[in-house]
Design a protein around this motif. Structure first.
Motif, short mmCIF file in Angstrom:
data_model
loop_
_atom_site.label_atom_id
_atom_site.label_comp_id
_atom_site.label_asym_id
_atom_site.label_seq_id
_atom_site.Cartn_x
_atom_site.Cartn_y
_atom_site.Cartn_z
N THR A 176 0.85 -1.19 0.00
CA THR A 176 0.00 0.00 0.00
C THR A 176 0.88 1.24 0.00
N VAL A 177 0.52 2.21 -0.82
CA VAL A 177 1.23 3.49 -0.85
C VAL A 177 0.31 4.57 -0.30
N VAL A 178 0.81 5.31 0.68
CA VAL A 178 0.08 6.43 1.28
C VAL A 178 0.64 7.73 0.72
N CYS A 179 -0.26 8.62 0.34
CA CYS A 179 0.15 9.95 -0.12
C CYS A 179 -0.78 10.96 0.55
N SER A 180 -0.37 11.44 1.71
CA SER A 180 -1.23 12.25 2.56
C SER A 180 -0.82 13.71 2.53
#
Length: 210
Positions: A105-109
């Motif tokens: 999973t890639v998070v881009c917050s």
């Protein structure tokens, strides 16, 4: 380490109760979407000083988290303060230094609103994600109204945004680039999505749809 400051760092280091409650609940919303994807490995793309990476690690110590950011100063701060919780390295979201399908999973917050080369950034997020992405951005025009007021009373700095999405625009943006997205909002001014990067993949249930 040389002293420096950014709007992002200032936001996370505010000491008042309301700011701490607000940020914690937004990070919890990010974590809930990450947990929904049941990952082992997570990339925090555009991690800044590492506050979100640290929160995710605290919520689930079994996660293998790596944060990447273009700012060497931000990465140095993250390594010195949160290096026991996650790994951190310098790198650009426009050319992520990882092989294809490197992370579950890639998070881009709170990152894409700062990026001029938006399509290149999205392409990179999809390239390194094995299964899912979790993305959060400000919800306009509410974020701008509140931020303009906060800046007027010298409570916050200019966040330097170049992209702006209403809720309907954000839905259209995500739906046209990812698969099976689910959406949620937090505190009116933030909006989030969890989505698959492969056609036919299904995002596990339990997202808060709005």
């Amino acid at each position: 380490m040389a002293r420096y400051n950014t709007a992002n760092k200032q936001k996370y280091l505010r000491g008042d109760i309301i700011s701490r409650w607000h940020l914690r609940s937004v990070m919890e919303a990010v974590y809930s979407l990450v947990a929904q994807t049941n990952p082992r490995t997570v990339l925090d793309a555009g991690c800044g000083e590492g506050f979100v990476s640290k929160y995710l690690a605290d919520r689930d110590p079994s996660l293998e988290i790596l944060g990447v950011d273009v700012s060497p100063d931000a990465i140095r701060y993250a390594q010195e303060n949160f290096g026991d919780a996650a790994g951190f390295q310098a790198g650009s979201i426009l050319s992520l230094p990882f092989k294809d399908n490197s992370f579950d999973t890639v998070v881009c917050s709170e990152v894409l609103e700062h990026i001029s080369e938006l399509e290149l950034a999205v392409t990179e997020l999809k390239r390194v994600a094995r299964t899912y992405v979790v993305i959060s951005v400000p919800n306009e025009p509410y974020f701008k109204w509140i931020n303009d007021f906060a800046r007027a009373i010298r409570f916050s700095q200019d966040p330097g945004h170049v992209n702006f999405w209403t809720h309907s625009e954000f839905r259209a943006f995500i739906e046209s680039r990812f698969f099976a997205p689910q959406f949620s909002r937090k505190h009116v001014i933030y909006q989030l999505a969890v989505a698959a990067v492969q056609n036919g993949a299904v995002v596990p249930a339990n997202a808060s749809i709005s």
